[in-house]
Enzyme design. Structure first.
Site, PDB file in Angstrom:
ATOM      1  N   ARG A  27       0.725  -1.176   0.003  1.00  0.00           N
ATOM      2  CA  ARG A  27       0.007   0.080  -0.063  1.00  0.00           C
ATOM      3  C   ARG A  27       1.054   1.224   0.075  1.00  0.00           C
ATOM      4  NH1 ARG A  27      -5.628  -0.685   1.574  1.00  0.00           N
ATOM      5  NH2 ARG A  27      -6.106  -2.480   0.843  1.00  0.00           N
ATOM      6  N   ARG A  31      -3.310   6.677   1.064  1.00  0.00           N
ATOM      7  CA  ARG A  31      -3.792   7.855   1.702  1.00  0.00           C
ATOM      8  C   ARG A  31      -2.889   8.593   2.828  1.00  0.00           C
ATOM      9  NH1 ARG A  31      -9.060   4.731   3.825  1.00  0.00           N
ATOM     10  NH2 ARG A  31      -7.928   3.320   3.746  1.00  0.00           N
ATOM     11  N   ARG A  40      -6.457  12.020  -5.578  1.00  0.00           N
ATOM     12  CA  ARG A  40      -7.925  11.445  -5.448  1.00  0.00           C
ATOM     13  C   ARG A  40      -9.039  12.664  -5.415  1.00  0.00           C
ATOM     14  NH1 ARG A  40     -10.411   7.976  -0.581  1.00  0.00           N
ATOM     15  NH2 ARG A  40     -10.103   9.876   0.575  1.00  0.00           N
ATOM     16  N   ASP A  78      -6.986  -2.358  -7.497  1.00  0.00           N
ATOM     17  CA  ASP A  78      -7.531  -2.978  -6.337  1.00  0.00           C
ATOM     18  C   ASP A  78      -7.699  -4.377  -6.905  1.00  0.00           C
ATOM     19  OD1 ASP A  78      -8.132  -2.290  -3.359  1.00  0.00           O
ATOM     20  OD2 ASP A  78     -10.027  -3.585  -4.298  1.00  0.00           O
ATOM     21  N   TYR A 155     -15.422 -11.152  -0.227  1.00  0.00           N
ATOM     22  CA  TYR A 155     -15.915  -9.797  -0.546  1.00  0.00           C
ATOM     23  C   TYR A 155     -17.112 -10.051  -1.170  1.00  0.00           C
ATOM     24  CZ  TYR A 155     -11.930  -7.579   1.296  1.00  0.00           C
ATOM     25  OH  TYR A 155     -11.167  -7.086   2.299  1.00  0.00           O
TER      26      TYR A 155
END
Ligand code: 1CP
Length: 355
Positions: A27, A31, A40, A78, A155
């Site tokens: 990652r 963020r 973003r 992703d 998921y």
């Protein structure tokens, strides 16, 4: 194709000699970086970043531009692009994580799922890979990735993130045949997706089995590892005249390293719950190891981060076959200066193990 200027990541995965231990961070584009948050905001939302190859390339390059120590780039995308391409309608609720419009709950739902074609259905990912390769211009290798079938299935059946995987596990035990059909379709999808990424320019690939470690020992073998083994056996292992190493990362898979090391991959990702020196004794003759600092160590001061890096390097010991990484993704609250201290420490403290 431009020759690689820095290939120590690929060399370490194949246990070839290196000057210092290579490092990247799961990652690494994300963020915790203000420049990522700005991109973003410009793109509008997370999926717009993924679906626009220029944006995906921009955010992939951000950590490399900030940290010259990074020895690999990872495709910005992703794992949930595959279920989206199977028609589930992925979306992100701000601050809530991933969600699907359509949830998979019956055998009929599974039978109806198509196997996505990487070019037709996931062309935006293939375009991102080739755009990033061009932009990298040989600076460092590019990692492609996918989720494992089991992790994707959680998921797809839960409809998003879950704490206990209630629906997925009920399906596994109530209707194992349906679960096997789903996992088999996912294994086929992941194989062609990763091969598409390799042909588009990915120079190594990682399979993220984030939730495999949540299964019982027996269920892990049957419902997660078996499908990763199948994928590995179907991957293109050499491209552009070089080996394309495969990394398997089962979070919380430390108890099962011997069997994971037999799945045919070149390297195993380790979370921070295992001692890397012990892991090397168990499987280091078969595979390289990637990991494994607890990502929350990055909340501590640079001196403490450096000490922990030193401890892990000493535990692994001398010689190649180690790619330094965090044991899971870097978290949004981490101070970017601390990430820099971490990366510098890996190169500075590891030279002594490669003489
Ligand atoms: O900007 C945002 O708000 C979105 C946050 C975000 C980011 C930056 C998501 C949503 N995905 C990503 C990128 C991402 N995801 C990468 C990019 C490359 C890099 O490492 O820099 C990668 C490799 C992933 C892989 C991924 N997505 C995994 C496996 C790895 C892991 O961390 O365990 C998983 C489980 C996902 C699902 C997902 N996507 C996003 C979130 C917040 C999640 C996790 C949800 C959950 O905890 O269940």
């Amino acid at each position: 194709m431009t020759a690689l200027k820095n290939d120590r990541f690929l060399r370490a995965l194949l246990k070839q000699p290196v000057d210092v231990t290579p490092v990247w961070m799961m990652r690494q584009a994300g963020r915790y970086l203000p420049e990522y948050r700005a991109s973003r905001a410009k793109a509008g939302d997370f999926m717009s970043l993924c679906m626009n190859p220029q944006f995906a390339c921009e955010v992939t390059m951000q950590p490399l531009d900030r940290y010259p120590q990074l020895d690999a780039a990872i495709l910005f995308s992703d794992i949930l692009t595959i279920p989206d391409a199977m028609g589930q309608g992925l979306y992100f609720e701000t601050g809530e994580g991933p969600r699907f419009k359509k949830v998979i709950s019956t055998l009929a739902d599974i039978e109806a799922l198509p196997i996505p074609d990487p070019q037709k259905d996931l062309g935006y990912v293939m375009d991102a890979v080739s755009t990033i390769r061009r932009e990298l211009n040989g600076r460092v290798p590019l990692i492609g990735f996918s989720g494992s079938p089991w992790t994707l299935a959680t998921y797809m059946v839960e409809g998003g993130s879950s704490k206990d995987f209630r629906k997925t596990k009920a399906m596994l035990y109530d209707n194992p045949q349906a679960m096997h059909l789903l996992l088999d379709k996912l294994a086929q999808s992941v194989t062609s997706y990763l091969n598409g990424q390799i042909l588009a320019g990915a120079q190594a690939v990682q399979i993220f089995d984030t939730w495999g470690g949540n299964l019982s020992a027996a269920a892990y073998q049957e419902f997660s590892l078996a499908y990763m083994r199948k994928i590995v056996s179907g991957l293109i292992r050499e491209h552009e005249g070089r080996k394309v190493p495969v990394i398997l990362f089962t979070k919380n898979g430390g108890l099962w390293l011997e069997s994971i090391a037999d799945a045919g991959a070149d390297a195993l990702g380790l979370d921070w719950t295992c001692d890397i020196g012990n892991a090397r004794e168990r499987v280091g003759h078969k595979v390289a190891l990637q990991g494994n600092m607890d990502p929350t160590v990055l909340y501590a001061k640079p001196e403490a981060i450096r000490a922990e890096v030193g401890r892990i390097l000493a535990s692994y010991g001398s010689g190649s076959g180690h790619v330094f990484n965090l044991g899971h993704g870097i978290t949004p609250e981490v101070d970017p200066e601390h990430a820099g201290a971490f990366l510098r420490a890996v190169h500075e403290l590891s030279a002594q193990y490669h003489v």
